[in-house]
Design a protein around this motif. Structure first.
Motif, PDB file in Angstrom:
ATOM      1  N   LEU A 179       0.787  -1.147  -0.281  1.00 25.32           N
ATOM      2  CA  LEU A 179       0.062  -0.067  -0.086  1.00 25.32           C
ATOM      3  C   LEU A 179       0.783   0.978   0.187  1.00 25.32           C
ATOM      4  N   PHE A 180       1.775   1.589   0.467  1.00 28.52           N
ATOM      5  CA  PHE A 180       2.620   2.527   0.713  1.00 28.52           C
ATOM      6  C   PHE A 180       3.621   2.530  -0.783  1.00 28.52           C
ATOM      7  N   ILE A 238       0.449   3.919  -2.882  1.00 27.04           N
ATOM      8  CA  ILE A 238      -0.175   5.723  -2.399  1.00 27.04           C
ATOM      9  C   ILE A 238       1.264   6.897  -3.184  1.00 27.04           C
ATOM     10  N   GLN A 239       2.875   5.667  -3.645  1.00 28.15           N
ATOM     11  CA  GLN A 239       3.478   6.587  -4.135  1.00 28.15           C
ATOM     12  C   GLN A 239       3.262   6.395  -5.736  1.00 28.15           C
ATOM     13  N   CYS A 254      -5.930  12.929  -5.420  1.00 31.91           N
ATOM     14  CA  CYS A 254      -6.724  12.005  -5.118  1.00 31.91           C
ATOM     15  C   CYS A 254      -7.640  13.048  -5.203  1.00 31.91           C
ATOM     16  N   GLU A 295      -7.204  12.122   6.586  1.00 27.40           N
ATOM     17  CA  GLU A 295      -5.592  11.385   5.732  1.00 27.40           C
ATOM     18  C   GLU A 295      -5.169  11.721   4.702  1.00 27.40           C
ATOM     19  N   GLY A 296      -5.393  12.201   3.606  1.00 23.13           N
ATOM     20  CA  GLY A 296      -3.971  12.660   2.981  1.00 23.13           C
ATOM     21  C   GLY A 296      -3.326  13.962   3.707  1.00 23.13           C
ATOM     22  N   ILE A 341      -0.678  11.577   4.430  1.00 23.71           N
ATOM     23  CA  ILE A 341       0.084  11.528   3.774  1.00 23.71           C
ATOM     24  C   ILE A 341       1.125  12.146   2.893  1.00 23.71           C
ATOM     25  N   LEU A 394       0.476  13.107  -0.980  1.00 26.45           N
ATOM     26  CA  LEU A 394      -0.249  13.048  -1.709  1.00 26.45           C
ATOM     27  C   LEU A 394      -1.759  14.219  -1.912  1.00 26.45           C
TER      28      LEU A 394
END
Length: 122
Positions: A69-70, A73-74, A79, A95-96, A99, A102
């Motif tokens: 998942l990491f 996400i990269q 999003c 959440e954004g 991270i 992102l």
């Protein structure tokens, strides 16, 4: 139920309806990893309709696959989350913020044109 599709050279669209169990979560992650292969600074349009919290088994699948998942996400730079559920919009933006690299912005479903415009900004 979910759908994942590559909808452009640098974009993936993800749609989730209802509740995900462990099998559905594993399939969703596999499809998302495959659809995003080769993306750099990708864009993700994420639709959540009639969403229910995933089962505990689905959360366990996510935890077991955190390294994947990491890396996933990269692949993405932006999003846009489309949902009419206020707490999901707030949770998505929170959440954004956690991270690095992102940008996440949440929109109501009737704001899809604005979400598209935001995703397409340079």
């Amino acid at each position: 139920m979910f759908t994942v599709k590559r909808s452009g050279e640098n974009r993936v669209d993800l749609e989730i309806h209802g509740k995900l169990d462990s099998d559905a979560m594993a399939q969703l992650l596999d499809h998302l990893l495959n659809a995003s292969t080769g993306l750099h600074k990708g864009r993700l349009l994420y639709r959540l309709e009639a969403f229910d919290l995933p089962t505990l088994g689905a959360f366990a699948v996510e935890l077991a696959r955190l390294p994947q998942l990491f890396r996933l996400i990269q692949r993405f730079e932006r999003c846009a989350v489309l949902t009419d559920t206020a707490w999901l919009r707030h949770a998505s933006e929170l959440e954004g913020a956690l991270i690095p690299g992102l940008q996440v912005r949440a929109f109501r479903t009737d704001q899809e044109p604005q979400a598209e415009d935001w995703l397409n900004e340079a």
